[in-house]
Design an enzyme around this catalytic site. Sequence first.
Site, PDB file in Angstrom:
ATOM      1  N   LYS A 141       0.408  -1.222  -0.150  1.00 44.50           N
ATOM      2  CA  LYS A 141      -0.318  -0.182   0.458  1.00 44.50           C
ATOM      3  C   LYS A 141       0.842   1.099   0.254  1.00 44.50           C
ATOM      4  O   LYS A 141       0.586   2.496  -0.524  1.00 44.50           O
ATOM      5  CB  LYS A 141      -1.367   0.029   0.861  1.00 44.50           C
ATOM      6  CG  LYS A 141      -2.140  -0.894   1.280  1.00 44.50           C
ATOM      7  CD  LYS A 141      -2.728  -1.166   0.330  1.00 44.50           C
ATOM      8  CE  LYS A 141      -4.010  -2.020   0.622  1.00 44.50           C
ATOM      9  NZ  LYS A 141      -5.255  -2.622  -1.111  1.00 44.50           N
ATOM     10  N   GLU A 153     -10.152   5.385   2.995  1.00 44.00           N
ATOM     11  CA  GLU A 153     -11.210   4.353   3.749  1.00 44.00           C
ATOM     12  C   GLU A 153     -10.185   3.404   4.000  1.00 44.00           C
ATOM     13  O   GLU A 153      -8.730   3.174   3.169  1.00 44.00           O
ATOM     14  CB  GLU A 153     -11.546   4.080   2.804  1.00 44.00           C
ATOM     15  CG  GLU A 153     -11.316   3.248   1.330  1.00 44.00           C
ATOM     16  CD  GLU A 153     -10.707   3.907   0.371  1.00 44.00           C
ATOM     17  OE1 GLU A 153     -10.391   5.242   0.417  1.00 44.00           O
ATOM     18  OE2 GLU A 153      -9.467   2.975   0.458  1.00 44.00           O
ATOM     19  N   SER A 156       1.626  -9.633  -0.829  1.00 44.51           N
ATOM     20  CA  SER A 156       1.423  -8.142  -0.749  1.00 44.51           C
ATOM     21  C   SER A 156       1.550  -7.484   0.696  1.00 44.51           C
ATOM     22  O   SER A 156       1.584  -6.157   0.878  1.00 44.51           O
ATOM     23  CB  SER A 156      -0.313  -7.895  -0.701  1.00 44.51           C
ATOM     24  OG  SER A 156      -0.727  -8.917   0.127  1.00 44.51           O
TER      25      SER A 156
HETATM   26  C1  LIG Z   1      -1.274  -6.475   2.421  1.00 44.55           C
HETATM   27  C2  LIG Z   1      -2.463  -7.048   2.041  1.00 44.55           C
HETATM   28  N1  LIG Z   1      -3.108  -7.370   0.871  1.00 44.55           N
HETATM   29  C3  LIG Z   1      -3.450  -7.019  -0.166  1.00 44.55           C
HETATM   30  C4  LIG Z   1      -4.853  -6.576   0.392  1.00 44.55           C
HETATM   31  C5  LIG Z   1      -6.424  -6.116  -1.068  1.00 44.55           C
HETATM   32  O1  LIG Z   1      -6.175  -4.871  -1.506  1.00 44.55           O
HETATM   33  P1  LIG Z   1      -5.684  -4.950  -3.467  1.00 44.55           P
HETATM   34  O2  LIG Z   1      -6.551  -6.454  -3.783  1.00 44.55           O
HETATM   35  O3  LIG Z   1      -6.098  -3.943  -3.684  1.00 44.55           O
HETATM   36  O4  LIG Z   1      -4.056  -5.717  -3.005  1.00 44.55           O
HETATM   37  C6  LIG Z   1      -4.887  -5.783   1.459  1.00 44.55           C
HETATM   38  C7  LIG Z   1      -5.856  -4.911   1.672  1.00 44.55           C
HETATM   39  O5  LIG Z   1      -5.690  -4.122   2.702  1.00 44.55           O
HETATM   40  C8  LIG Z   1      -3.787  -5.411   1.740  1.00 44.55           C
HETATM   41  O6  LIG Z   1      -3.553  -5.363   3.669  1.00 44.55           O
END
Ligand SMILES: Cc1ncc(COP(=O)(O)O)c(C=O)c1O
Length: 386
Positions: free
Chosen positions: A88, A110, A371
């Site tokens: 993020k 948000e 992620s």
């Molecule tokens: C660690 C992590 N991975 C994935 C996501 C999902 O978001 P996005 O699909 O936009 O990558 C989030 C959302 O809060 C997150 O904190």
Amino acid sequence: MPDPGSAGRFGEYGGRFVPESLIPACAEVEEAFRQAWADAGFRRDLNRLLSVYAGRPTALTPAWRLSAELGVTLLLKREDLAHTGSHKINNVLGQALLAKRMGRTRLIAETGAGQHGVATATAAALLGLSATVFMGEKDMARQELNVHRMRVLGAEAVPVTSGSRTLKDATSEAMRYWVTCVDEAYYCLGSVMGPHPYPWMVREFQRVIGDEARAQCAAELPAAIPDYVVACVGGGSNAAGTFAGFADTKAQLVGVEAAGGAAIADGRVAVMHGHRSYAVQDEHGQILEAESIAAGLDYPGVGPEHAHLHDIGRARYVTVTDDEVLAAVRRLARSEGILPALESAHAVAWVIRAAEGGELPQHATVLLTLSGRGDKDTATLLEVAR
Ligand SMILES: Cc1ncc(COP(=O)(O)O)c(C=O)c1O
């Protein structure tokens, strides 16, 4: 993965479906982003922050033991190692710099899992802006640590008590609030969703993941390009950023949704949160509540570019259950010493299932975007263990 043009369309998806009072604000963000993105000075400032502040490039780590167990070569793109613990931060540093360039003094955001809220609070502190973050009450309870982090960083965390008290309602509330203060506040959206230009802009800020991974795979793999590129999908920003780096290759792109909130697998076309895309609905078109153990995937919709990639067959979208996710957390933690976020563990769970079920050929090469890190999920894991 092209520029969606002034209408912000990805095939029949995307667009700008907002109250009239927000149309000029969105147009202003689009114009500012187009200029900034074409400005070498802006890119230089952002790249410098990404490297000296956020810790990029993040590592590409082979999952040595799990690869051997599964009979594939699994490479992990380590967004868990980025400052604040998830991908993020890439997007937020870009948008916060843009807000500053537009003369804004406040960020509105948000958040679901809290990672986007923490990243927003962090960038606001770094750049001397104030931050107001809307978060569903249910998410506040299960992501208490992140709420506290935001407050320590100086942000105002506002509980949202309507609806399912999760990300969907937090997003609605943040957009409603933006209408009241468009002149001084910048809406810093956390995923590839919302009105144009957000889905495109956020993908561009997240493509750093895919671009880095492409270069790292070229150094790591004899064939240079992996056979599969896998990422979890909530709104879809980490997946969109990762896929962007491999769009022009033969790699198979796989997005992994939560079974309890699978907008592409179970949804139909809807207009929600400013764009047109897939969302989970009942027979009357009412948006249903999503249900996932991962707060960041507990969202009934998905970004419009993913809807388009699905329709044209360029990416495939699959689902995994909470039980598979919890098993994947333990498996990765014990085989590699890496505790993934529950969101990221969705991608791991699919790779495990596909490799063990024979869907992934032996010796397939797989790039997986991890992620985020799992520290924020300790309370949930403790609860499950009891
Ligand atoms: C660690 C992590 N991975 C994935 C996501 C999902 O978001 P996005 O699909 O936009 O990558 C989030 C959302 O809060 C997150 O904190």
